[in-house]
Design a protein around this motif. Structure first.
Motif, PDB file in Angstrom:
ATOM      1  N   PRO A   1      -0.036   0.925  11.469  1.00 36.67           N
ATOM      2  CA  PRO A   1      -0.803  -0.172  10.862  1.00 36.67           C
ATOM      3  C   PRO A   1      -0.574  -0.247   9.358  1.00 36.67           C
ATOM      4  N   ALA A   2      -0.792  -1.421   8.805  1.00 35.95           N
ATOM      5  CA  ALA A   2      -0.720  -1.615   7.354  1.00 35.95           C
ATOM      6  C   ALA A   2      -2.125  -1.913   6.860  1.00 35.95           C
ATOM      7  N   PHE A   3      -2.751  -0.916   6.257  1.00 35.51           N
ATOM      8  CA  PHE A   3      -4.114  -1.093   5.792  1.00 35.51           C
ATOM      9  C   PHE A   3      -4.118  -1.748   4.418  1.00 35.51           C
ATOM     10  N   PRO A   4      -5.091  -2.604   4.156  1.00 36.82           N
ATOM     11  CA  PRO A   4      -5.166  -3.236   2.827  1.00 36.82           C
ATOM     12  C   PRO A   4      -5.475  -2.195   1.756  1.00 36.82           C
ATOM     13  N   PHE A   5      -4.927  -2.417   0.566  1.00 33.56           N
ATOM     14  CA  PHE A   5      -5.140  -1.479  -0.535  1.00 33.56           C
ATOM     15  C   PHE A   5      -5.231  -2.270  -1.826  1.00 33.56           C
TER      16      PHE A   5
ATOM     17  N   PRO B   1       2.392   1.421  -2.787  1.00 32.39           N
ATOM     18  CA  PRO B   1       0.922   1.356  -2.755  1.00 32.39           C
ATOM     19  C   PRO B   1       0.271   2.415  -1.868  1.00 32.39           C
ATOM     20  N   THR B   2       0.747   2.550  -0.612  1.00 30.45           N
ATOM     21  CA  THR B   2       0.012   3.363   0.363  1.00 30.45           C
ATOM     22  C   THR B   2       0.928   4.316   1.124  1.00 30.45           C
ATOM     23  N   LEU B   3       0.295   5.281   1.801  1.00 34.42           N
ATOM     24  CA  LEU B   3       1.033   6.212   2.649  1.00 34.42           C
ATOM     25  C   LEU B   3       1.636   5.501   3.860  1.00 34.42           C
ATOM     26  N   GLN B   4       0.976   4.451   4.345  1.00 38.45           N
ATOM     27  CA  GLN B   4       1.538   3.709   5.478  1.00 38.45           C
ATOM     28  C   GLN B   4       2.902   3.121   5.108  1.00 38.45           C
TER      29      GLN B   4
END
Length: 205
Positions: free
Chosen positions: A26-30, A143-146
């Motif tokens: 999944p791509a979580f919002p950040f 931005p994120t670990l994902q």
């Protein structure tokens, strides 16, 4: 057959048959507040690391590590006095005061940097050196670990490890100690990839 080969052979022989696709990531919002680099530096420092917007490596070593005598460098921007390509055993790194490496990328969400086998030359240097200096290009901050786990580094390299601040441990009374099981400090310098230097730079002149 070695014990390692026996274990791997047993795993292969008993794995489920057929093709099993990995689950979707999944791509979580950040929300980085519109400042990805500032977010990375803030989270890096929250985890005990040090972040520098820029700076000359030789000056950094003189100012932050004035007593350092053994410098192992895996980057062309600075030539140390310990050749990592000549290391035969991890124990040969026991006297390294400062190691300088370049991260493949950083993660703003956690303040982490990814170090791979080719960037380290000798994997153990990221743990046995007293202090670790990591160069990171602003363009390589994710931005994120994902998003990080979608990168090709996890398919192309035999070794890849996230580092989030220096080594740290805390006992039951909550006393935090840095450097108990690894580097005592981790400093990230935001720096574009540079060219090789012509000669060794000594930090204690």
């Amino acid at each position: 057959m070695s014990a390692r080969d026996e274990i791997l052979a047993a795993v292969r022989a008993n794995r489920p048959q057929g093709e099993h696709a990995l689950p979707d990531l999944p791509a979580f919002p950040f929300d980085d507040g519109g400042a990805l680099t500032a977010c990375f530096l803030r989270n890096l420092e929250a985890m005990g690391g040090n972040g520098l917007e820029s700076g000359d490596i030789a000056d950094l070593l003189r100012e932050r590590f004035p007593a350092a005598t053994t410098i192992a460098s895996a980057v062309p921007e600075y030539r140390g006095n310990r050749d990592l390509t000549s290391i035969a055993h991890p124990r040969d790194l026991a006297d390294v005061d400062v190691a300088i490496v370049r991260a493949r990328f950083g993660v703003a969400e956690t303040g982490s940097v990814l170090l791979t086998d080719d960037a380290l030359i000798t994997n153990a240097v990221a743990y046995l050196a007293q202090h670790l200096v990591v160069l990171l290009s602003r363009a390589d901050i994710l931005p994120t670990l994902q998003e990080a786990y979608r990168r090709e580094e996890f398919q192309k390299h035999r070794y890849a490890s996230f580092h989030t601040g220096p080594s740290a441990t805390a006992d039951i009374e909550g006393v935090l100690i840095h450097g108990a099981q690894g580097v005592r400090s981790l400093t990230v310098v935001l720096s574009k990839r540079g060219k090789a230097v012509p000669s060794e730079i000594r930090v204690n002149d």
